[in-house]
Design a protein around this motif. Structure first.
Motif, PDB file in Angstrom:
ATOM      1  N   ASN A   1       0.824  -1.214   0.000  1.00 28.12           N
ATOM      2  CA  ASN A   1       0.000   0.000   0.000  1.00 28.12           C
ATOM      3  C   ASN A   1       0.855   1.260   0.000  1.00 28.12           C
ATOM      4  OD1 ASN A   1      -2.368  -1.445  -0.056  1.00 28.12           O
ATOM      5  ND2 ASN A   1      -2.660  -1.397   2.154  1.00 28.12           N
TER       6      ASN A   1
ATOM      7  N   ARG B   1     -11.119  -5.943  -2.297  1.00 27.34           N
ATOM      8  CA  ARG B   1      -9.662  -5.780  -2.433  1.00 27.34           C
ATOM      9  C   ARG B   1      -9.084  -6.765  -3.445  1.00 27.34           C
ATOM     10  NH1 ARG B   1      -7.540  -6.087   3.453  1.00 27.34           N
ATOM     11  NH2 ARG B   1      -9.368  -7.399   3.573  1.00 27.34           N
TER      12      ARG B   1
ATOM     13  N   ARG C   1     -10.836   3.029  -3.537  1.00 32.27           N
ATOM     14  CA  ARG C   1      -9.611   2.816  -4.319  1.00 32.27           C
ATOM     15  C   ARG C   1      -9.935   2.285  -5.711  1.00 32.27           C
ATOM     16  NH1 ARG C   1      -5.674  -0.248  -0.443  1.00 32.27           N
ATOM     17  NH2 ARG C   1      -4.085   0.323  -1.959  1.00 32.27           N
TER      18      ARG C   1
END
Length: 146
Positions: free
Chosen positions: A17, A74, A107
């Motif tokens: 990240n 994710r 994201r």
């Protein structure tokens, strides 16, 4: 042993990240020697694609993470990024959109926004890739009519 696995995965994800995928890859490979999890597969796949350009293995790992946890956005984010790295833009967009159906992940929205949206073909009856559509689109864009 389980604590060490969780720590390595957590450190690997934090490094990925932060943009340090080489450090993340080392942590995640070490964790893979201890145990397996969909979260590990997903992040390991992204790091393998980014660092080693091993796209077939990365896509395989990313898909296995999606198969095990299809509700986790994710995994969609990581697989979409892998597709982008491998040059498969349309597959990446499709995966990102599928991920948004499962969870509202900011994201993923950022990735889609950075890809931009395409305008409709100038001549709708022809495919987007047709030479006439491409040339007319470029010409009209230069004239600022599109």
């Amino acid at each position: 042993m389980e604590d060490q696995f969780q720590t390595l995965v957590k450190d690997g994800i934090a490094a990925a990240n932060a943009g340090n995928t080489s450090l993340a890859l080392r942590h995640l490979l070490e964790a893979a020697d201890l145990d397996e999890s969909p979260e590990l597969h997903s992040h390991l796949a992204y790091c393998l694609a980014k660092e080693n350009h091993d796209f077939p293995q990365a896509i395989s790992l990313g898909r296995s993470a999606l198969r095990d946890e299809p509700w986790n956005s994710r995994h969609y984010l990581n697989l979409g990024r892998i597709y982008l790295l491998s040059g498969r833009r349309q597959d990446a967009i499709r995966i990102f959109r599928d991920g948004l159906l499962h969870e509202n992940n900011p994201r993923i929205k950022e990735e889609l926004a950075s890809l931009g949206t395409r305008k409709y073909p100038v001549i709708a009856s022809l495919p987007r890739e047709h030479t006439l559509n491409r040339m007319l689109g470029k010409f009209l864009s230069r004239l600022k009519l599109r």
